[in-house]
Design a protein around this motif. Structure first.
Motif, PDB file in Angstrom:
ATOM      1  N   THR A   1       4.824  12.358  -4.522  1.00 47.38           N
ATOM      2  CA  THR A   1       4.969  11.947  -6.172  1.00 47.38           C
ATOM      3  C   THR A   1       4.876  12.186  -6.818  1.00 47.38           C
ATOM      4  OG1 THR A   1       4.783   9.556  -5.263  1.00 47.38           O
ATOM      5  CG2 THR A   1       4.903  10.153  -7.536  1.00 47.38           C
ATOM      6  N   GLN A   2       2.864  13.215  -6.026  1.00 50.84           N
ATOM      7  CA  GLN A   2       2.381  14.221  -7.630  1.00 50.84           C
ATOM      8  C   GLN A   2       2.774  15.682  -6.971  1.00 50.84           C
ATOM      9  OE1 GLN A   2       0.143  13.367  -9.527  1.00 50.84           O
ATOM     10  NE2 GLN A   2      -0.027  11.437  -8.794  1.00 50.84           N
TER      11      GLN A   2
ATOM     12  N   GLU B   1       1.002  -1.050   0.273  1.00 49.60           N
ATOM     13  CA  GLU B   1       0.133  -0.060   0.501  1.00 49.60           C
ATOM     14  C   GLU B   1       1.253   2.192  -0.776  1.00 49.60           C
ATOM     15  OE1 GLU B   1      -3.973   0.170   2.689  1.00 49.60           O
ATOM     16  OE2 GLU B   1      -3.290  -1.851   2.747  1.00 49.60           O
ATOM     17  N   VAL B   2       0.817   2.510  -1.511  1.00 45.67           N
ATOM     18  CA  VAL B   2       0.936   3.531  -1.054  1.00 45.67           C
ATOM     19  C   VAL B   2       0.671   4.638   0.207  1.00 45.67           C
ATOM     20  CG1 VAL B   2       1.667   5.884  -2.389  1.00 45.67           C
ATOM     21  CG2 VAL B   2       2.049   3.332  -3.405  1.00 45.67           C
ATOM     22  N   SER B   3       1.538   5.158   1.233  1.00 42.82           N
ATOM     23  CA  SER B   3       1.172   5.953   2.141  1.00 42.82           C
ATOM     24  C   SER B   3       0.500   7.110   1.416  1.00 42.82           C
ATOM     25  CB  SER B   3       1.815   6.242   3.230  1.00 42.82           C
ATOM     26  OG  SER B   3       2.550   6.997   2.576  1.00 42.82           O
ATOM     27  N   PRO B   4      -0.156   7.610   2.028  1.00 47.95           N
ATOM     28  CA  PRO B   4      -1.056   8.746   1.288  1.00 47.95           C
ATOM     29  C   PRO B   4       0.469  10.466   1.404  1.00 47.95           C
ATOM     30  CG  PRO B   4      -2.327   8.776   2.953  1.00 47.95           C
ATOM     31  CD  PRO B   4      -1.030   7.518   2.874  1.00 47.95           C
ATOM     32  N   THR B   5       1.090  10.362   1.981  1.00 43.39           N
ATOM     33  CA  THR B   5       1.881  11.611   2.510  1.00 43.39           C
ATOM     34  C   THR B   5       2.809  11.227   1.003  1.00 43.39           C
ATOM     35  OG1 THR B   5       1.545  11.392   4.782  1.00 43.39           O
ATOM     36  CG2 THR B   5       4.278  12.271   3.803  1.00 43.39           C
ATOM     37  N   ALA B   6       3.164   9.793   1.399  1.00 38.03           N
ATOM     38  CA  ALA B   6       4.314   9.471  -0.201  1.00 38.03           C
ATOM     39  C   ALA B   6       3.331   9.609  -1.658  1.00 38.03           C
ATOM     40  CB  ALA B   6       4.563   7.813  -0.306  1.00 38.03           C
ATOM     41  N   ALA B   7       1.941   9.234  -1.528  1.00 40.60           N
ATOM     42  CA  ALA B   7       1.392   9.645  -2.502  1.00 40.60           C
ATOM     43  C   ALA B   7       1.124  11.043  -3.476  1.00 40.60           C
ATOM     44  CB  ALA B   7       0.159   9.412  -2.842  1.00 40.60           C
ATOM     45  N   ARG B   8       1.345  12.080  -1.795  1.00 37.85           N
ATOM     46  CA  ARG B   8       1.263  13.399  -2.780  1.00 37.85           C
ATOM     47  C   ARG B   8       2.678  13.635  -3.049  1.00 37.85           C
ATOM     48  NH1 ARG B   8      -2.237  13.473   1.865  1.00 37.85           N
ATOM     49  NH2 ARG B   8      -0.733  13.515   3.533  1.00 37.85           N
TER      50      ARG B   8
ATOM     51  N   ARG C   1       6.027  16.154  -7.683  1.00 37.11           N
ATOM     52  CA  ARG C   1       6.931  15.775  -7.718  1.00 37.11           C
ATOM     53  C   ARG C   1       7.939  15.513  -9.084  1.00 37.11           C
ATOM     54  NH1 ARG C   1       9.434  11.541  -5.039  1.00 37.11           N
ATOM     55  NH2 ARG C   1       8.400  10.099  -7.240  1.00 37.11           N
TER      56      ARG C   1
END
Length: 172
Positions: free
Chosen positions: A49-50, A40-47, A52
């Motif tokens: 990445t977006q 699972e991708v954490s919401p913090t990592a997803a934000r 970046r």
């Protein structure tokens, strides 16, 4: 006469062997599933990445593009004005110690350090020129780079001027 103990041990050994094979099979299956199912991708990592991979700019063409560009610039200016750096303080030492000290104490990017020898030619240009270079950014003839507002667009022009005044008053 039949040996019941030997029969029991034979059957018990077969049951234990079967359970060991089942255990090994379950371990192999669990390892395989762990490698197949994506984490699972954490919401913090997803934000992150977006942020970046977000586009660096936009393209505006024609009359509608000019209107969109003006609206985007106005929105960016309003957003920057809403976020005043360092609680709007006009204390140049606070801003210098939090933002400027990284370059102006070590000379990174050919930034003048806090001694009068490095500032003499700059001071000769006048404080208005120093204000303009600090606010709008400047690339010097020696390749030194001063980013606009020290790299913090949330600073107001008054804060930048107060910091320049503080630097000039505290040269060694």
């Amino acid at each position: 006469m039949r040996n019941y103990d030997l029969d029991f041990l034979k059957h018990f050994s077969m049951v234990i062997g079967f359970l060991a094979v089942v255990t090994l099979a379950l371990l192999v299956l669990a390892n395989h599933l762990n490698g197949v199912i994506p984490p699972e991708v954490s919401p913090t990592a997803a934000r992150a990445t977006q942020a970046r991979i977000a586009p660096a700019g936009e393209v505006y063409a024609g009359a509608t593009g000019a209107a969109a560009q003006a609206a985007a610039k106005a929105a960016a200016t309003a957003a920057a004005a809403a976020q005043v750096a360092y609680d709007g303080t006009l204390d140049g030492s606070v801003i210098f110690n939090n933002l400027c000290t990284g370059c102006h104490t070590s000379g990174v990017g050919n930034a003048p350090t806090m001694d009068k020898a490095h500032w003499a030619a700059r001071i000769a240009q006048g404080t208005e020129t120093l204000y303009t270079h600090a606010i709008e950014g400047y690339t010097g003839p020696d390749g030194g780079i001063m980013p606009p507002k020290g790299g913090n667009p949330a600073l107001t022009d008054e804060q930048v001027k107060a910091t320049v005044d503080w630097i000039l008053a505290n040269l060694e």
